[in-house]
Scaffold this motif. Sequence first.
Motif: not given
Length: 135
Positions: A98-100, A116-119, A125-127
């Motif tokens: 959801i953050a991404v 989350p995946k880097a791509e 987006c700050d995760v």
Amino acid sequence: KAAHAERAPHRLLEGRTVGLVFQKPSTRTRVSFAAGIAQLGGTPPTEAEAMPLFAKMEAPKAVGDGVAAVQYLKSHANSNGKVGTVGFCWGGGMVNQIAVNSPDLTAGVAYYGVQPKAEDMKPGCDVRTMIKRAP
């Protein structure tokens, strides 16, 4: 009520995500709410019944529902515009997704979720993640 007495499954909440959020939580309120949700076809009453359902869940739909919930809560008349979410294990992974995917999420706390995946990371987006094992 007759169907409930016969333990017939109810499908009103099947495939839906329901959260337990109380301003002043109590054990009685939490248990009553959880029992009601289970009776309506939501969260199963036991972990053994819940586990196989994760495999059936469509992750993109669940993420989309989470993003839509963030948008709804942010624009709600009683909202201050700030929305946060918390998840554990599978729910932690959902918080990360959801953050991404939601620029409107103010804060997310994920405990032990899939990262989350880097791509998948988008500009802005700050995760941030922290992994700590319980003592």
